[in-house]
Design a protein around this motif. Structure first.
Motif, short mmCIF file in Angstrom:
data_model
loop_
_atom_site.label_atom_id
_atom_site.label_comp_id
_atom_site.label_asym_id
_atom_site.label_seq_id
_atom_site.Cartn_x
_atom_site.Cartn_y
_atom_site.Cartn_z
N MET A 77 0.86 -1.18 0.00
CA MET A 77 0.00 0.00 0.00
C MET A 77 0.90 1.23 0.00
SD MET A 77 -2.96 1.17 2.73
CE MET A 77 -4.17 0.02 2.10
N PHE A 78 0.51 2.23 -0.76
CA PHE A 78 1.35 3.43 -0.83
C PHE A 78 0.52 4.70 -0.63
CE2 PHE A 78 0.03 2.54 -5.19
CZ PHE A 78 -0.35 3.78 -5.69
N ASN A 79 1.19 5.72 -0.17
CA ASN A 79 0.60 7.04 0.07
C ASN A 79 0.62 7.81 -1.25
OD1 ASN A 79 0.15 9.77 0.69
ND2 ASN A 79 1.10 9.59 2.71
N ARG A 80 -0.51 7.80 -1.95
CA ARG A 80 -0.56 8.43 -3.27
C ARG A 80 -0.31 9.93 -3.18
NH1 ARG A 80 -2.41 6.35 -7.88
NH2 ARG A 80 -3.62 4.71 -6.84
N LEU B 248 -7.69 7.33 6.41
CA LEU B 248 -6.46 8.09 6.58
C LEU B 248 -6.65 9.48 5.95
CD1 LEU B 248 -3.94 5.27 5.60
CD2 LEU B 248 -4.17 6.29 7.88
N PRO B 249 -5.86 10.45 6.38
CA PRO B 249 -6.01 11.81 5.83
C PRO B 249 -5.35 11.99 4.48
CG PRO B 249 -4.31 11.79 7.51
CD PRO B 249 -4.92 10.41 7.51
N PHE B 250 -5.06 10.87 3.80
CA PHE B 250 -4.46 10.95 2.47
C PHE B 250 -4.97 9.78 1.64
CE2 PHE B 250 -1.41 9.13 5.51
CZ PHE B 250 -1.26 7.85 5.02
N GLU B 251 -4.85 9.92 0.33
CA GLU B 251 -5.30 8.86 -0.57
C GLU B 251 -4.23 7.77 -0.67
OE1 GLU B 251 -6.77 8.16 -5.22
OE2 GLU B 251 -6.26 10.19 -4.50
N VAL B 252 -4.70 6.52 -0.72
CA VAL B 252 -3.76 5.40 -0.84
C VAL B 252 -4.02 4.63 -2.11
CG1 VAL B 252 -3.55 5.19 1.67
CG2 VAL B 252 -5.22 3.78 0.44
N GLY B 253 -3.04 3.85 -2.51
CA GLY B 253 -3.17 2.93 -3.63
C GLY B 253 -2.49 1.62 -3.26
N MET B 254 -2.57 0.65 -4.16
CA MET B 254 -1.94 -0.63 -3.90
C MET B 254 -1.25 -1.15 -5.14
SD MET B 254 -5.17 -3.30 -3.76
CE MET B 254 -4.09 -4.69 -3.43
N VAL B 255 -0.25 -2.01 -4.93
CA VAL B 255 0.52 -2.55 -6.03
C VAL B 255 1.20 -3.83 -5.54
CG1 VAL B 255 2.66 -1.30 -5.48
CG2 VAL B 255 2.16 -1.87 -7.85
#
Length: 442
Positions: free
Chosen positions: A189-192, A315-322
């Motif tokens: 998971m990453f912090n986009r 979370l207060p930011f958008e996340v993505g996954m890879v």
């Protein structure tokens, strides 16, 4: 979620387990209830789909089964009431089985680390259950110690056709001892927002272009690691220590060679793919954070990527996954997964019913569970990690009595900048001793 498990080897030798940690993403069971039956509410899917399940009997001489399981049905009912994308195929299959066969499924709740001791205790009192969960730390141990039943007279090839996992993973000397559940995906998971802020292309965008590999992962880790007034204020990646195995798998490497067809087990630490992985991770040691500290770093927006954070998130930011990046020694797109299965204990009263139950479980996962997973992580993410050109990569190489110490020792060497060849030389005798204890002296 961090799970605690106890080594079966130690249990059989000294009547207790050695506690070790394992990371895996699941809900936390309620420890207040020791035993319960359940009528888990069915979420989607019509019972008619069972008419076409290969090998599913119309009737059972014994319609009752008992399952030792880590997920308390009461806790599951609460979890699903709060989040309708929570899905457990074992608990969801119960009403289908009871409706079809007219019997009762009894769930004996046991915390993750106590499941095996519960099974053994019930076996000794001639009350053996019919199913219990096995995983990489316990799969071969329960076979070699005689806890799990040989299922060759009860299963068919179709029972191993649901997921892209080798049947040998659940076998020993050619005989099957467990039926697979859907593997659990280990993704990053990453912090986009952080990638956007730094003007760096997001991992999923790189992945879709076929450019998510060691080179690009290392580059973004280094770009996103920052210091402020001489102190590290932002890091590239965080996970539990056993994440080093995920990087090995994504490079075609592994910790152990476990040949279930011959019953031989050897260290794989000297293999070039594994050595290259260790040297690669050493280059990134200053961009990584290992252990529970990763949660604070990520939740506060100071960690770019993490393994183990579960969808959905607030979370207060958008996340993505890879998926994990492909290593230099491995081609194509891959998804590191954690195979898991259900075994039938020796002295079980109803192995036929247990196998029938698992056929319902896996059909229901296909009918309902996959859709729930897509809703939970997002359809776009689901299509990304399960695309037709993505292969599952995994290895059951954690079945050592003190696997936690083995992994921690390797990571400590990495932190100290010790080359992979030296790590292998220093650990060869330790790993061989662990292999002898777990696989040869039972």
């Amino acid at each position: 979620m961090k799970k605690i498990f106890k080594s079966l080897v130690a249990l059989l030798m000294v009547a207790c387990y050695l506690l070790v940690s394992v990371a895996c993403g699941r809900a936390t069971p309620d420890s207040t209830t020791n035993q319960s039956s359940t009528t888990a509410s069915t979420t989607g899917g019509e019972k008619g789909f069972l008419e076409d399940v290969p090998g599913l009997p119309d009737t059972l001489a014994n319609p009752n089964i008992k399952i030792v399981y880590w997920y308390n049905p009461k806790q599951y009912a609460y979890d699903t009431s709060k989040q309708d994308t929570v899905y457990d195929p074992i608990l969801e299959a119960i009403p289908y089985f009871e409706d079809k066969y007219g019997g009762k499924v009894e769930v004996i709740y046991s915390q993750w680390g106590d499941m095996l001791s519960t099974v053994i205790s019930l076996q000794q009192s001639d009350e053996a259950p019919d199913l219990f969960e096995v995983y990489d730390e316990t799969m071969y141990s329960v076979i070699l110690s005689g806890v799990a039943m040989n299922l060759k007279d009860y299963v068919t090839d179709n029972d191993y056709s649901y997921y892209d996992v080798d049947r040998n993973t659940f076998s020993w000397l050619g005989n099957p001892y467990a039926i697979p559940l859907k593997p659990y995906a280990f993704y990053i998971m990453f912090n986009r927002d952080l990638f956007t802020l730094e003007g760096i292309e997001a991992p999923d965008e790189l992945y879709q272009k076929g450019e998510w590999n060691w080179e690009t992962f290392a580059r973004v880790c280094k770009q996103l690691t920052k210091t402020t007034d001489g102190e590290v204020s932002q890091l590239g990646y965080g996970s539990y220590e056993d994440t080093i195995l995920s990087f090995m798998y994504a490079n075609g490497g592994k910790l152990l060679n476990v040949d279930t067809t011959t019953g031989t087990v050897t260290s794989n630490l000297a293999d070039p793919k594994t050595q290259n992985t260790i040297n690669y991770l050493e280059e990134l040691k200053d961009t990584f954070v290992y252990g529970n500290d990763m949660w604070g770093w990520f939740d506060n927006g100071n960690l770019a990527m993490i393994r183990g954070k579960e969808f959905p998130v607030e979370l207060p930011f958008e996340v993505g996954m890879v998926p994990f990046p492909s290593g230099d020694d491995y081609e194509g797109k891959n998804l590191v997964v954690y195979p898991q299965g259900m075994a039938v204990p020796n002295r079980a009263k109803n192995p036929e019913g247990a196998v029938a139950f698992m056929r319902i479980v896996n059909e229901l996962q296909k009918e309902v569970g996959d859709k729930k997973e897509a809703l939970r992580i997002g359809q776009e993410n689901y299509d990304l990690i399960y695309a037709p050109d993505v292969k599952l990569v995994y290895n059951y190489d954690k079945g050592l009595n003190d696997i936690g110490t083995v992994i921690a020792t390797i990571v400590n060497y990495l932190r100290d900048g010790v080359p992979a060849a030296t790590i292998n030389a220093n650990m060869e005798s330790q790993i061989q001793a662990e292999i002898d204890l777990a696989y040869k002296k039972k």
